[in-house]
Structure formats: structure tokens, C-alpha cells
Motif scaffolding. Structure first.
Motif, PDB file in Angstrom:
ATOM      1  N   GLU A  68       3.063   2.410   7.134  1.00 48.79           N
ATOM      2  CA  GLU A  68       1.906   3.113   7.698  1.00 48.79           C
ATOM      3  C   GLU A  68       0.588   2.360   7.553  1.00 48.79           C
ATOM      4  O   GLU A  68      -0.315   2.550   8.354  1.00 48.79           O
ATOM      5  CB  GLU A  68       1.743   4.480   7.004  1.00 48.79           C
ATOM      6  CG  GLU A  68       2.906   5.427   7.203  1.00 48.79           C
ATOM      7  CD  GLU A  68       3.022   5.905   8.645  1.00 48.79           C
ATOM      8  OE1 GLU A  68       2.015   5.893   9.359  1.00 48.79           O
ATOM      9  OE2 GLU A  68       4.148   6.263   9.036  1.00 48.79           O
ATOM     10  N   CYS A  69       0.457   1.509   6.543  1.00 48.93           N
ATOM     11  CA  CYS A  69      -0.893   1.012   6.218  1.00 48.93           C
ATOM     12  C   CYS A  69      -1.156  -0.439   6.609  1.00 48.93           C
ATOM     13  O   CYS A  69      -2.306  -0.850   6.738  1.00 48.93           O
ATOM     14  CB  CYS A  69      -1.172   1.180   4.726  1.00 48.93           C
ATOM     15  SG  CYS A  69      -0.286   0.004   3.676  1.00 48.93           S
ATOM     16  N   GLY A  70      -0.131  -1.236   6.774  1.00 46.51           N
ATOM     17  CA  GLY A  70      -0.316  -2.634   7.177  1.00 46.51           C
ATOM     18  C   GLY A  70      -0.730  -3.586   6.067  1.00 46.51           C
ATOM     19  O   GLY A  70      -0.913  -4.771   6.314  1.00 46.51           O
ATOM     20  N   SER A  71      -0.854  -3.102   4.838  1.00 47.13           N
ATOM     21  CA  SER A  71      -1.258  -3.994   3.735  1.00 47.13           C
ATOM     22  C   SER A  71      -0.261  -5.126   3.521  1.00 47.13           C
ATOM     23  O   SER A  71      -0.615  -6.199   3.048  1.00 47.13           O
ATOM     24  CB  SER A  71      -1.370  -3.208   2.422  1.00 47.13           C
ATOM     25  OG  SER A  71      -2.376  -2.257   2.521  1.00 47.13           O
ATOM     26  N   CYS A  72       0.977  -4.880   3.859  1.00 49.60           N
ATOM     27  CA  CYS A  72       2.053  -5.843   3.604  1.00 49.60           C
ATOM     28  C   CYS A  72       2.312  -6.748   4.808  1.00 49.60           C
ATOM     29  O   CYS A  72       3.335  -7.425   4.844  1.00 49.60           O
ATOM     30  CB  CYS A  72       3.322  -5.077   3.248  1.00 49.60           C
ATOM     31  SG  CYS A  72       3.881  -4.058   4.641  1.00 49.60           S
ATOM     32  N   SER A  73       1.383  -6.752   5.784  1.00 51.26           N
ATOM     33  CA  SER A  73       1.621  -7.504   7.030  1.00 51.26           C
ATOM     34  C   SER A  73       1.787  -8.994   6.779  1.00 51.26           C
ATOM     35  O   SER A  73       1.023  -9.612   6.034  1.00 51.26           O
ATOM     36  CB  SER A  73       0.426  -7.327   7.986  1.00 51.26           C
ATOM     37  OG  SER A  73       0.236  -5.975   8.304  1.00 51.26           O
TER      38      SER A  73
ATOM     39  N   GLY B 277       0.856  -1.186   0.000  1.00 50.95           N
ATOM     40  CA  GLY B 277       0.000   0.000   0.000  1.00 50.95           C
ATOM     41  C   GLY B 277       0.887   1.230   0.000  1.00 50.95           C
ATOM     42  O   GLY B 277       1.222   1.790  -1.032  1.00 50.95           O
ATOM     43  N   CYS B 278       1.313   1.617   1.193  1.00 55.36           N
ATOM     44  CA  CYS B 278       2.101   2.851   1.327  1.00 55.36           C
ATOM     45  C   CYS B 278       3.591   2.652   1.069  1.00 55.36           C
ATOM     46  O   CYS B 278       4.283   3.572   0.651  1.00 55.36           O
ATOM     47  CB  CYS B 278       1.919   3.407   2.738  1.00 55.36           C
ATOM     48  SG  CYS B 278       2.571   2.301   4.017  1.00 55.36           S
ATOM     49  N   GLY B 279       4.091   1.469   1.372  1.00 53.06           N
ATOM     50  CA  GLY B 279       5.524   1.217   1.216  1.00 53.06           C
ATOM     51  C   GLY B 279       6.384   1.870   2.279  1.00 53.06           C
ATOM     52  O   GLY B 279       7.610   1.898   2.152  1.00 53.06           O
TER      53      GLY B 279
END
Ligand code: FES
Ligand code: FES
Length: 186
Positions: A56-61, A51-53
């Protein structure tokens, strides 16, 4: 660049070894390459999203040694010897994981960017807090952002998964044995 000024090819990088979803793997990549990119580009596990890279966003959790990490912030070198679980490691034997089922049934699967990270954060939460309060669910998913739709259905989905697990007390808490289960299954 190597000492003679030539760029290193992948074969020249020392192998970094770890396990993903129960499978051992070794990658010959620059040690500072982001775990997110190694998962997606080198291991072709594209379920983990960027997401943010920038943490900050947690999409890559993903779960790494039973901690939730933002894989965009983890140099792959730090994963040496680690046990990693990605969203691909949730379903087992073609069956959706109870969390995935709950997200599906309760409208928590809102988009393909945030959902994988939400699932991994929820898995980590329920592994350590199988009967979370509403506040604990919010805190457990506090590092995961949805920028478009809202969080209520996601929180409800996590609560539903916890209730479903409670109704089957013989089972281990959701998420607790995911890493071992994938190990045994693959
Ligand atoms: S992409 Fe890693 S935290 Fe947003
Ligand atoms: S960012 Fe995924 S639903 Fe909003």
C-alpha cells in the motif's frame, strides 16, 4: 521442512540468481521469501524500507527489469534472472544522483522511510517521461505514500530534477541509463 522432517538450512535451498545495482548475486533462501527481506537481510541493502508490508505505501519500491515493484509483494523466486536497482544504486562514484540532489535542495527528503521509495518511483517516472507535467508527477508517485508531512516538496523536487536535466540536454534522461551505469561502474 524437508521430507525427513528436518528444517532446511540455507545451503539446501537452490540458488536464486539475479543482479542488484549491477552486481550479480545468488541467494540460497526459501523461494517465497520476500524480495524486500532478501535485500535487507541477505544482501544487507537496508536502504529499501518496509512501511506497510502489504503493497500500500511504496516504501519498499525498487526497480526490477525497468518496472517499479513493491518488493514486499515479490517472492524472490520472481526475481530470478532480473536486473534490480535499489536506492543504493542511484549514487555513482560517490556523487549523489541528480534526483537525490534535487530532493536535498528542495526539501523532498522528508524521512528515511518513504524517501527511498519516492526516489525509485521518481527515477522510474523520469526514465520514461523526462519532462513530466505536474499531473504526471503526481500519477508517477501515486503508489508512494507519506503519512505525515505531505507531498508538495516531493513533487517539487521531482520537477526540479527534471528541469535540471533539461538544462543539460546532452545527458540521457534521468533514470533511463541508471541500470547500465551501475553495471559499467561496478
Ligand atoms: S512496505 Fe511494501 S508497499 Fe508498503
Ligand atoms: S512518511 Fe516519510 S515524510 Fe511522511
Amino acid at each position: 521442512m524437508s521430507a525427513n522432517g528436518k528444517a532446511k538450512t540455507s545451503a539446501h535451498w537452490p540458488a536464486i540468481r539475479f543482479a542488484v545495482n549491477g552486481e550479480s548475486c545468488a541467494v540460497n533462501v526459501p523461494p517465497m521469501k520476500r524480495l524486500l527481506d532478501v535485500l535487507r537481510e541477505d544482501l544487507h541493502l537496508t536502504g529499501t524500507k518496509e512501511g506497510c508490508g502489504e503493497g500500500e505505501c511504496g516504501s519498499c519500491s525498487v526497480r526490477m527489469n525497468d518496472e517499479l515493484v513493491n518488493s514486499c509483494l515479490v517472492p524472490v523466486l520472481q526475481a530470478e534472472g532480473a536486473e534490480i536497482q535499489t536506492v543504493e544504486g542511484l549514487a555513482l562514484d560517490g556523487e549523489l544522483h541528480p534526483l537525490q540532489e534535487a530532493f536535498l535542495q528542495n526539501g523532498g527528503a522528508q524521512c528515511g522511510i518513504c524517501t527511498p521509495g519516492m526516489l525509485m518511483a521518481a527515477s522510474q517516472l523520469l526514465a520514461h517521461s523526462p519532462h513530466p507535467s505536474d499531473v504526471e508527477i503526481r500519477e508517477g508517485l501515486a503508489g508512494n505514500l507519506c503519512r505525515c508531512t505531505g507531498f508538495i516538496r516531493i513533487f517539487e523536487s521531482v520537477a526540479a530534477a527534471a528541469r535540471a536535466a533539461e538544462a543539460q540536454p546532452a545527458q540521457e534522461p534521468i533514470g533511463q541509463s541508471d541500470l547500465e551505469q551501475t553495471n559499467h561502474a561496478r
